[in-house]
Design a protein around this motif. Structure first.
Motif, mmCIF file in Angstrom:
data_model
loop_
_atom_site.group_PDB
_atom_site.id
_atom_site.type_symbol
_atom_site.label_atom_id
_atom_site.label_comp_id
_atom_site.label_asym_id
_atom_site.label_seq_id
_atom_site.Cartn_x
_atom_site.Cartn_y
_atom_site.Cartn_z
ATOM 1 N N PHE A 171 0.901 -1.081 0.047
ATOM 2 C CA PHE A 171 0.114 -0.071 -0.062
ATOM 3 C C PHE A 171 0.816 1.250 -0.073
ATOM 4 C CE2 PHE A 171 -2.482 3.293 2.340
ATOM 5 C CZ PHE A 171 -3.804 3.196 1.636
ATOM 6 N N GLY A 172 0.761 1.817 -1.007
ATOM 7 C CA GLY A 172 1.691 3.087 -1.085
ATOM 8 C C GLY A 172 1.632 4.226 -2.199
ATOM 9 N N MET A 173 2.365 5.171 -2.090
ATOM 10 C CA MET A 173 2.292 6.398 -2.835
ATOM 11 C C MET A 173 3.708 6.820 -3.321
ATOM 12 S SD MET A 173 3.552 9.416 -1.422
ATOM 13 C CE MET A 173 2.313 10.734 -2.285
ATOM 14 N N HIS A 174 3.777 7.494 -4.461
ATOM 15 C CA HIS A 174 5.260 8.101 -5.022
ATOM 16 C C HIS A 174 4.765 9.043 -5.882
ATOM 17 C CE1 HIS A 174 8.996 7.550 -7.575
ATOM 18 N NE2 HIS A 174 8.913 8.369 -6.814
ATOM 19 N N GLN A 175 5.141 10.309 -5.321
ATOM 20 C CA GLN A 175 5.196 11.397 -6.147
ATOM 21 C C GLN A 175 6.458 12.001 -6.529
ATOM 22 O OE1 GLN A 175 3.919 14.706 -3.526
ATOM 23 N NE2 GLN A 175 3.875 16.236 -5.155
ATOM 24 N N GLU A 176 6.318 12.453 -7.976
ATOM 25 C CA GLU A 176 7.647 12.824 -8.579
ATOM 26 C C GLU A 176 7.457 13.968 -9.144
ATOM 27 O OE1 GLU A 176 11.689 10.970 -10.843
ATOM 28 O OE2 GLU A 176 9.978 9.845 -10.567
ATOM 29 N N GLY A 177 7.659 15.257 -8.921
ATOM 30 C CA GLY A 177 7.298 16.478 -9.477
ATOM 31 C C GLY A 177 5.768 16.289 -9.455
ATOM 32 N N SER A 178 5.086 16.766 -10.627
ATOM 33 C CA SER A 178 3.688 16.666 -10.476
ATOM 34 C C SER A 178 2.836 15.283 -10.757
ATOM 35 C CB SER A 178 2.996 17.721 -11.363
ATOM 36 O OG SER A 178 3.662 17.481 -12.815
ATOM 37 N N VAL A 179 3.775 14.346 -11.126
ATOM 38 C CA VAL A 179 3.537 12.894 -11.457
ATOM 39 C C VAL A 179 3.257 12.092 -10.136
ATOM 40 C CG1 VAL A 179 3.830 10.764 -12.441
ATOM 41 C CG2 VAL A 179 4.788 13.097 -13.580
ATOM 42 N N VAL A 180 2.002 11.545 -9.900
ATOM 43 C CA VAL A 180 1.683 10.907 -8.596
ATOM 44 C C VAL A 180 1.181 9.621 -8.726
ATOM 45 C CG1 VAL A 180 0.379 11.164 -6.529
ATOM 46 C CG2 VAL A 180 1.185 13.232 -7.329
ATOM 47 N N GLN A 181 1.424 8.800 -8.218
ATOM 48 C CA GLN A 181 1.041 7.181 -8.097
ATOM 49 C C GLN A 181 0.617 6.987 -6.704
ATOM 50 O OE1 GLN A 181 4.443 5.196 -10.050
ATOM 51 N NE2 GLN A 181 2.695 4.102 -11.379
ATOM 52 N N ARG A 182 -0.706 6.272 -6.599
ATOM 53 C CA ARG A 182 -1.086 5.809 -5.321
ATOM 54 C C ARG A 182 -1.832 4.550 -5.459
ATOM 55 N NH1 ARG A 182 -1.245 11.207 -3.183
ATOM 56 N NH2 ARG A 182 -2.151 12.779 -4.466
ATOM 57 N N TRP A 183 -1.382 3.577 -4.710
ATOM 58 C CA TRP A 183 -1.792 2.179 -5.146
ATOM 59 C C TRP A 183 -1.920 1.056 -3.934
ATOM 60 C CZ3 TRP A 183 3.168 3.682 -5.789
ATOM 61 C CH2 TRP A 183 4.157 3.014 -5.420
ATOM 62 N N LEU A 184 -3.097 0.090 -4.359
ATOM 63 C CA LEU A 184 -2.871 -0.911 -3.268
ATOM 64 C C LEU A 184 -2.804 -2.202 -4.062
ATOM 65 C CD1 LEU A 184 -4.001 -2.242 -0.604
ATOM 66 C CD2 LEU A 184 -6.447 -2.316 -1.501
ATOM 67 N N GLU A 185 -1.839 -3.198 -3.828
ATOM 68 C CA GLU A 185 -1.595 -4.294 -4.679
ATOM 69 C C GLU A 185 -1.208 -5.513 -3.929
ATOM 70 O OE1 GLU A 185 1.311 -4.660 -8.821
ATOM 71 O OE2 GLU A 185 1.749 -3.092 -7.099
ATOM 72 N N PHE A 186 -1.601 -6.637 -4.368
ATOM 73 C CA PHE A 186 -1.087 -7.768 -3.922
ATOM 74 C C PHE A 186 -0.476 -8.834 -4.858
ATOM 75 C CE2 PHE A 186 -5.708 -8.517 -3.910
ATOM 76 C CZ PHE A 186 -5.807 -9.760 -4.658
ATOM 77 N N ALA A 187 0.127 -9.688 -4.392
ATOM 78 C CA ALA A 187 0.924 -10.665 -5.704
ATOM 79 C C ALA A 187 0.853 -11.911 -5.029
ATOM 80 C CB ALA A 187 2.363 -10.168 -5.848
ATOM 81 N N ASP A 188 1.199 -13.156 -5.976
ATOM 82 C CA ASP A 188 1.581 -14.359 -5.387
ATOM 83 C C ASP A 188 3.002 -14.478 -5.700
ATOM 84 O OD1 ASP A 188 -1.081 -15.097 -5.299
ATOM 85 O OD2 ASP A 188 -1.409 -15.979 -7.406
ATOM 86 N N LEU A 189 3.724 -15.035 -4.531
ATOM 87 C CA LEU A 189 4.993 -15.423 -4.592
ATOM 88 C C LEU A 189 5.325 -16.484 -4.384
ATOM 89 C CD1 LEU A 189 5.746 -12.370 -2.172
ATOM 90 C CD2 LEU A 189 5.969 -12.335 -4.411
#
Length: 240
Positions: A133-151
């Motif tokens: 569960f996270g977010m990443h902002q670089e300048g004006s570009v923003v990502q926010r997400w919830l993600e799960f995976a099979d490992l």
């Protein structure tokens, strides 16, 4: 540090440990006699790192500054972690002394602009992040997400221990052998995100990590639903 200084430090640590144990025993005796022992209250602490350990010394939680990211707890010891960003926060460790999750943050402004990141992650046993569960902002570009995976169920710790002390070429061979003999690094199965292009998406994937169903609202607001075949080719689209 000289041998004399090291010996003095060892003596001081031993004395501190005995004094701490004596204080603990005295407080326990007082409580058993019905005496109320008030906990010590400190108004403020300034530290770089706090390690929470079990009675036997096993590390369980780390609260630390950005240098925390340089190492990773693995089976009771700290191992260099060259691929991790320097972020401050909380690091969680399982009963066996191996990292199992984290809550980390970082942010700064540089000549190239501003950047901000934050993550809450949960690891599978001796594996990578199965839930993020996270977010990443670089300048004006923003990502926010919830993600799960099979490992996969093979151990990253085994691989890292085998790579220790090897040169880059030999270490790469170890890594390739582990990845070739198992099911890779895992597959993302679901991602709900505000993506960098401004769209909001819910993507469901099969066990290979291939997109099979997408719910998309682009930045312009015109929604669509995509159903994809096993090769990732859309076979149905709403609206048509």
């Amino acid at each position: 540090m000289s041998e004399t200084a090291i010996e003095a430090l060892d003596v001081a640590r031993a004395a501190y440990e005995k004094a701490t144990e004596a204080l603990r025993m005295a407080e326990a005796a007082a409580r058993s006699s019905g005496v109320e022992v008030a906990p010590t209250v400190v108004d403020e602490l300034t530290v770089k790192r706090i390690n929470v350990v079990e009675d036997d010394g096993t590390l369980r939680v780390v609260l630390g500054n950005s240098t925390m990211g340089r190492t990773a707890p693995m089976r009771g010891r700290l191992v260099q972690h060259p691929g991790r960003n320097e972020t401050a926060g909380l690091l969680f460790v399982n009963d066996e002394g191996t990292e199992c999750g984290a809550l980390t943050f970082a942010g700064f402004r540089s000549d190239s602009g501003k950047e901000q990141i934050g993550f809450l992650t949960f690891d599978d046993y001796e594996q990578n992040e199965g839930f993020r569960f996270g977010m990443h902002q670089e300048g004006s570009v923003v990502q926010r997400w919830l993600e799960f995976a099979d490992l996969p169920d093979w151990s990253l710790v085994d691989m890292i221990e085998e790579m220790e002390g090897l040169d880059d070429e030999a270490a790469q061979e170890v890594q390739e052998r582990h990845l070739a003999g198992h099911s890779g690094l895992g597959a993302s199965r679901m991602r709900l995100a505000r993506e960098s292009d401004g769209s909001v998406r819910l993507v469901l994937r099969d066990a290979r990590g291939q997109d099979r169903l997408r719910f998309v609202v682009p930045a312009d607001g015109e929604p669509r639903v995509e159903i994809l075949d096993v090769d990732g080719v859309p076979r149905s689209l709403l609206p048509d």
